[in-house]
Design an enzyme around this catalytic site. Structure first.
Site, PDB file in Angstrom:
ATOM      1  N   LYS A 205       0.835  -1.203   0.000  1.00  0.00           N
ATOM      2  CA  LYS A 205       0.000   0.000   0.000  1.00  0.00           C
ATOM      3  C   LYS A 205       0.874   1.259   0.000  1.00  0.00           C
ATOM      4  O   LYS A 205       0.630   2.218  -0.742  1.00  0.00           O
ATOM      5  CB  LYS A 205      -0.920  -0.016   1.234  1.00  0.00           C
ATOM      6  CG  LYS A 205      -1.650   1.268   1.517  1.00  0.00           C
ATOM      7  CD  LYS A 205      -2.737   1.568   0.520  1.00  0.00           C
ATOM      8  CE  LYS A 205      -3.285   2.969   0.706  1.00  0.00           C
ATOM      9  NZ  LYS A 205      -4.331   3.325  -0.213  1.00  0.00           N
ATOM     10  N   CYS A 259      -3.440  10.703   1.487  1.00  0.00           N
ATOM     11  CA  CYS A 259      -2.728   9.451   1.181  1.00  0.00           C
ATOM     12  C   CYS A 259      -1.352   9.716   0.585  1.00  0.00           C
ATOM     13  O   CYS A 259      -0.335   9.441   1.220  1.00  0.00           O
ATOM     14  CB  CYS A 259      -3.553   8.605   0.205  1.00  0.00           C
ATOM     15  SG  CYS A 259      -5.002   7.867   0.954  1.00  0.00           S
TER      16      CYS A 259
HETATM   17  N1  LIG Z   1     -10.311   7.874   2.691  1.00  0.00           N
HETATM   18  C1  LIG Z   1      -9.670   7.222   1.748  1.00  0.00           C
HETATM   19  O1  LIG Z   1      -9.876   7.461   0.579  1.00  0.00           O
HETATM   20  C2  LIG Z   1      -8.683   6.124   2.081  1.00  0.00           C
HETATM   21  C3  LIG Z   1      -8.253   5.277   1.059  1.00  0.00           C
HETATM   22  C4  LIG Z   1      -7.384   4.253   1.380  1.00  0.00           C
HETATM   23  C5  LIG Z   1      -6.939   4.084   2.687  1.00  0.00           C
HETATM   24  N2  LIG Z   1      -7.356   4.952   3.677  1.00  0.00           N
HETATM   25  C6  LIG Z   1      -6.871   4.719   5.034  1.00  0.00           C
HETATM   26  O2  LIG Z   1      -7.936   4.211   5.847  1.00  0.00           O
HETATM   27  C7  LIG Z   1      -7.784   4.652   7.183  1.00  0.00           C
HETATM   28  C8  LIG Z   1      -9.039   5.370   7.635  1.00  0.00           C
HETATM   29  O3  LIG Z   1      -9.181   6.512   6.817  1.00  0.00           O
HETATM   30  P1  LIG Z   1     -10.554   7.309   6.707  1.00  0.00           P
HETATM   31  O4  LIG Z   1     -10.417   8.194   5.498  1.00  0.00           O
HETATM   32  O5  LIG Z   1     -11.713   6.395   6.810  1.00  0.00           O
HETATM   33  O6  LIG Z   1     -10.471   8.212   8.024  1.00  0.00           O
HETATM   34  P2  LIG Z   1     -11.651   9.079   8.660  1.00  0.00           P
HETATM   35  O7  LIG Z   1     -10.987  10.126   9.457  1.00  0.00           O
HETATM   36  O8  LIG Z   1     -12.653   9.438   7.613  1.00  0.00           O
HETATM   37  O9  LIG Z   1     -12.401   8.038   9.658  1.00  0.00           O
HETATM   38  C9  LIG Z   1     -11.807   7.446  10.748  1.00  0.00           C
HETATM   39  C10 LIG Z   1     -12.869   7.312  11.850  1.00  0.00           C
HETATM   40  O10 LIG Z   1     -12.285   6.604  12.930  1.00  0.00           O
HETATM   41  C11 LIG Z   1     -12.796   7.170  14.135  1.00  0.00           C
HETATM   42  N3  LIG Z   1     -11.896   6.775  15.231  1.00  0.00           N
HETATM   43  C12 LIG Z   1     -10.698   7.285  15.584  1.00  0.00           C
HETATM   44  N4  LIG Z   1     -10.185   6.581  16.619  1.00  0.00           N
HETATM   45  C13 LIG Z   1     -11.053   5.606  16.915  1.00  0.00           C
HETATM   46  C14 LIG Z   1     -11.073   4.560  17.872  1.00  0.00           C
HETATM   47  N5  LIG Z   1     -10.057   4.366  18.713  1.00  0.00           N
HETATM   48  N6  LIG Z   1     -12.154   3.760  17.917  1.00  0.00           N
HETATM   49  C15 LIG Z   1     -13.180   3.942  17.052  1.00  0.00           C
HETATM   50  N7  LIG Z   1     -13.220   4.909  16.129  1.00  0.00           N
HETATM   51  C16 LIG Z   1     -12.155   5.730  16.050  1.00  0.00           C
HETATM   52  C17 LIG Z   1     -12.870   8.656  13.847  1.00  0.00           C
HETATM   53  O11 LIG Z   1     -13.770   9.297  14.716  1.00  0.00           O
HETATM   54  C18 LIG Z   1     -13.357   8.639  12.386  1.00  0.00           C
HETATM   55  O12 LIG Z   1     -14.771   8.678  12.305  1.00  0.00           O
HETATM   56  C19 LIG Z   1      -6.520   5.517   7.207  1.00  0.00           C
HETATM   57  O13 LIG Z   1      -5.426   4.737   7.563  1.00  0.00           O
HETATM   58  C20 LIG Z   1      -6.387   5.966   5.757  1.00  0.00           C
HETATM   59  O14 LIG Z   1      -5.081   6.299   5.420  1.00  0.00           O
HETATM   60  C21 LIG Z   1      -8.230   5.949   3.399  1.00  0.00           C
END
Ligand SMILES: NC(=O)c1ccc[n+]([C@@H]2O[C@H](COP(=O)([O-])OP(=O)(O)OC[C@H]3O[C@@H](n4cnc5c(N)ncnc54)[C@H](O)[C@@H]3O)[C@@H](O)[C@H]2O)c1
Length: 416
Positions: A205, A259
């Site tokens: 990734k 990202c």
């Molecule tokens: N958004 C994208 O397009 C994308 C694509 C590929 C990978 N990712 C990866 O996926 C992961 C999540 O990204 P995202 O965009 O969904 O983030 P985001 O910020 O949209 O969502 C994360 C959620 O997790 C919650 N959270 C934080 N700590 C927590 C805990 N201890 N227990 C429960 N909930 C908790 C937050 O309140 C938030 O709602 C990251 O590592 C990101 O790099 C994101």
């Protein structure tokens, strides 16, 4: 259900966790969604969504109405646990896996022998091992639990589609963990589910995003060289790309988003001196934004001399890429803020954000010294237009008689 899997606990209900939870609920699994933010939990339980993503509202509403998606601030017993919490960095680009750690601690009392724990968050190499260590420290018999990494690679705007269509990489801490986890993904993914070990899955990734970053850095460096040589970089790249084995990406005002601008640092942090090219690319892409600011300020000084008073500059675009409203790690926003810090004649045009938006609240910043303006008012009033993002609304503007600088190729005209 796949391998007698009935109930899944999804931890973190953001851009990745919520679409995943809603999709799985619509495929017949019982989903216990967890988020630490109470308002997020309440919104989802009301069948509504707190993020913008096409089709997600329909999936969430039907999942909640069917009784198969319930959100809570606390985890529950399940067959599978999916962790999809943020993985940003601390000061100095040091990876921050604190959210992964606390999510793992929170699920520990509910993890039983035979369960699968999947880390979906983009993570530094070794984080899946850390998840197993944290489970063990919290009393889980990890010899009887399958722990694996399955990185998410969806594109915002197409998440509901790509969750099903994309190929997936699954890497377990043991061959059994890989197999059990891969079989689960095969129950709802149409793409190929590729098997490897946890460290390779983590690095895969990070490699995908670093590949993009390094290649954009090449395009950005070309744009700076072309400016020096008096060559139109857009024409140059179009010509070079006619070679059958050349495919140069497009330069821009920098690299943004949560990202590509973030993940390569996870490799640099662990790789040290051996991650020279990846670090240099990251630094070159950050430098491009500084170079853009310098070019704009030079042009402002030149125009101010003729006008005899400060010039108004319209920053065209604030988002981190075309045709979205996402401002995370946005070079265009950074450039606009930097300019506004030194000049009180800066306006911003962002067609994807309503004009009456409370900018300080949205950006979580105090009192920015620029405000949003309509495109046509800006064209009328500004002394200089600077194109920072190639939004579709900018594509057909006739700016040939105006002072403008194009850092994203949206006007596609020669300019010096
Ligand atoms: N958004 C994208 O397009 C994308 C694509 C590929 C990978 N990712 C990866 O996926 C992961 C999540 O990204 P995202 O965009 O969904 O983030 P985001 O910020 O949209 O969502 C994360 C959620 O997790 C919650 N959270 C934080 N700590 C927590 C805990 N201890 N227990 C429960 N909930 C908790 C937050 O309140 C938030 O709602 C990251 O590592 C990101 O790099 C994101």
């Amino acid at each position: 259900m796949a391998n007698n899997i009935e109930k899944i606990c999804v931890v973190g209900l953001g851009y990745i966790g919520l679409p995943t939870a809603a999709l799985l609920a619509n495929r017949g699994f019982q989903i216990h969604g967890v988020d630490v933010v109470q308002s997020t939990v309440d919104t989802i339980n009301a069948g509504k969504i707190h993020i913008v993503e096409p089709e997600l509202d329909v999936f969430v509403q039907s999942a909640v109405n069917s009784g198969r998606l319930k959100a809570d601030t606390k985890p529950d017993y399940a067959d599978i646990f999916i962790i999809a919490v943020p993985t940003p960095f601390h000061e100095g680009h040091v990876p921050n896996v604190d959210y992964v750690k606390s999510a793992t601690e929170a699920i520990s009392p509910f993890v039983k022998p035979g369960n699968i724990v999947i880390l979906e968050s983009t993570s530094p190499v070794g984080t899946t091992h850390m998840v197993a260590d944290v489970l063990k420290e919290n009393g889980v018999d990890t010899s009887k639990v399958h722990v694996a990494h399955c990185p998410e690679r969806v594109l915002p705007g197409r998440i509901m589609l790509e969750l099903v269509q994309n190929d997936r990489i699954v890497g377990g801490l043991t061959p059994e963990a890989t197999e059990e986890t891969a079989e689960f993904y095969e129950s709802f993914v149409n793409g190929t589910v590729l098997r490897t070990d946890a460290k390779t899955a983590e690095m895969a990734k990070l490699t995908e995003n670093s590949f993009r970053d390094v290649n954009i850095a090449f395009a950005n460096e070309l744009s700076i060289l072309c400016d020096k040589f008096g060559i139109n970089v857009w024409e140059l790249i179009e010509l070079a790309n006619r070679h059958p084995r050349v495919n140069i990406l497009q330069p821009g005002a920098g690299v943004g988003g949560h990202c590509i601008a973030v993940d390569p640092w996870f490799i640099v942090d662990a790789g040290g001196k051996e991650a020279k090219l990846i670090r240099t690319a990251r630094e070159r892409n950050d430098y491009k934004s500084e170079w853009v600011i310098k070019k704009i300020e030079e042009k402002m000084a030149e125009l101010e001399k003729t006008k005899g008073s400060p010039v108004t500059v319209a920053c065209m675009g604030l988002a981190f890429k075309p045709d979205i409203d996402d401002l995370r790690e946005s070079p265009a926003l950074y450039i606009t803020q930097r300019l506004a810090a030194g000049h009180d004649t800066i306006v911003a045009i962002e067609p994807n954000i309503p004009l009456d938006t409370d900018i300080p609240q949205k950006l979580k910043i105090d009192n920015p010294s620029f405000h949003l303006m309509d495109i046509f008012d800006a064209i009328e009033e500004a002394d200089l237009l600077v194109f920072l993002v190639a939004h579709k609304q900018f594509r057909h503007l006739d700016v040939s008689d105006l002072n403008f600088l194009d850092f994203c190729g949206v006007t596609n005209k020669k300019q010096r």
